[in-house]
Design a protein around this motif. Structure first.
Motif, PDB file in Angstrom:
ATOM      1  N   TRP A 225      -5.337   6.601  -0.122  1.00  0.00           N
ATOM      2  CA  TRP A 225      -6.597   6.024  -0.595  1.00  0.00           C
ATOM      3  C   TRP A 225      -7.060   6.769  -1.824  1.00  0.00           C
ATOM      4  O   TRP A 225      -6.856   7.975  -1.950  1.00  0.00           O
ATOM      5  CB  TRP A 225      -7.667   6.130   0.490  1.00  0.00           C
ATOM      6  CG  TRP A 225      -7.386   5.258   1.664  1.00  0.00           C
ATOM      7  CD1 TRP A 225      -6.552   5.531   2.696  1.00  0.00           C
ATOM      8  CD2 TRP A 225      -7.921   3.973   1.913  1.00  0.00           C
ATOM      9  NE1 TRP A 225      -6.539   4.490   3.583  1.00  0.00           N
ATOM     10  CE2 TRP A 225      -7.381   3.510   3.123  1.00  0.00           C
ATOM     11  CE3 TRP A 225      -8.824   3.166   1.226  1.00  0.00           C
ATOM     12  CZ2 TRP A 225      -7.697   2.287   3.664  1.00  0.00           C
ATOM     13  CZ3 TRP A 225      -9.138   1.926   1.781  1.00  0.00           C
ATOM     14  CH2 TRP A 225      -8.581   1.501   2.980  1.00  0.00           C
TER      15      TRP A 225
ATOM     16  N   VAL B 188       0.848  -1.190   0.000  1.00  0.00           N
ATOM     17  CA  VAL B 188       0.000   0.000   0.000  1.00  0.00           C
ATOM     18  C   VAL B 188       0.888   1.245   0.000  1.00  0.00           C
ATOM     19  O   VAL B 188       1.849   1.330   0.761  1.00  0.00           O
ATOM     20  CB  VAL B 188      -0.925   0.003   1.239  1.00  0.00           C
ATOM     21  CG1 VAL B 188      -1.753   1.256   1.293  1.00  0.00           C
ATOM     22  CG2 VAL B 188      -1.808  -1.225   1.231  1.00  0.00           C
TER      23      VAL B 188
ATOM     24  N   SER C  43     -10.699   6.669  -4.268  1.00  0.00           N
ATOM     25  CA  SER C  43     -12.026   6.115  -4.546  1.00  0.00           C
ATOM     26  C   SER C  43     -12.405   5.016  -3.556  1.00  0.00           C
ATOM     27  O   SER C  43     -13.003   4.008  -3.927  1.00  0.00           O
ATOM     28  CB  SER C  43     -12.113   5.571  -5.969  1.00  0.00           C
ATOM     29  OG  SER C  43     -11.824   6.580  -6.900  1.00  0.00           O
ATOM     30  N   GLY C  44     -12.012   5.167  -2.315  1.00  0.00           N
ATOM     31  CA  GLY C  44     -12.375   4.198  -1.283  1.00  0.00           C
ATOM     32  C   GLY C  44     -11.508   2.952  -1.229  1.00  0.00           C
ATOM     33  O   GLY C  44     -11.770   2.050  -0.445  1.00  0.00           O
ATOM     34  N   ASN C  45     -10.458   2.892  -2.048  1.00  0.00           N
ATOM     35  CA  ASN C  45      -9.563   1.738  -2.065  1.00  0.00           C
ATOM     36  C   ASN C  45      -8.131   2.191  -1.812  1.00  0.00           C
ATOM     37  O   ASN C  45      -7.739   3.278  -2.234  1.00  0.00           O
ATOM     38  CB  ASN C  45      -9.630   1.033  -3.426  1.00  0.00           C
ATOM     39  CG  ASN C  45     -10.985   0.440  -3.683  1.00  0.00           C
ATOM     40  OD1 ASN C  45     -11.551  -0.212  -2.818  1.00  0.00           O
ATOM     41  ND2 ASN C  45     -11.523   0.686  -4.862  1.00  0.00           N
ATOM     42  N   PRO C  46      -7.328   1.346  -1.161  1.00  0.00           N
ATOM     43  CA  PRO C  46      -5.928   1.727  -0.966  1.00  0.00           C
ATOM     44  C   PRO C  46      -5.186   1.729  -2.298  1.00  0.00           C
ATOM     45  O   PRO C  46      -5.465   0.920  -3.177  1.00  0.00           O
ATOM     46  CB  PRO C  46      -5.386   0.637  -0.034  1.00  0.00           C
ATOM     47  CG  PRO C  46      -6.317  -0.510  -0.195  1.00  0.00           C
ATOM     48  CD  PRO C  46      -7.643   0.064  -0.565  1.00  0.00           C
TER      49      PRO C  46
END
Length: 82
Positions: free
Chosen positions: A35, A24, A37-40
């Motif tokens: 992050w 990440v 769009s809500g994703n790592p």
């Protein structure tokens, strides 16, 4: 047959080559994962190794029960020492 059937082997497992390390991405100034769009945000290669090393150095050992005692760095204890 695998000992852990819920996990699959990487595609490169049979070739003798390891897959490229993925981790990440870190926001080093804020000290948090990045992050989008809500994703790592995932990075590979050298940037992935840098983010892993930064987290390992920034994690104080013996503080968190979920972290192995051999993980982390004692930099926090050295602040202010000659």
């Amino acid at each position: 047959m695998s000992l852990f059937p819920m996990f699959t082997l990487p595609a490169a497992a049979g070739t003798g080559e390891l897959p490229l390390f993925t981790d990440v991405a870190m926001d080093y100034d804020a000290g948090t994962p990045r992050w989008e769009s809500g994703n790592p945000v995932l990075v590979t290669g050298l940037e992935a190794v840098k983010s892993w090393a930064w987290r390992a150095g920034a994690t104080a050992p013996y503080r968190w029960p979920s972290v192995d005692w051999s993980y982390g760095g004692e930099l926090e204890a050295r602040v202010g020492q000659p």
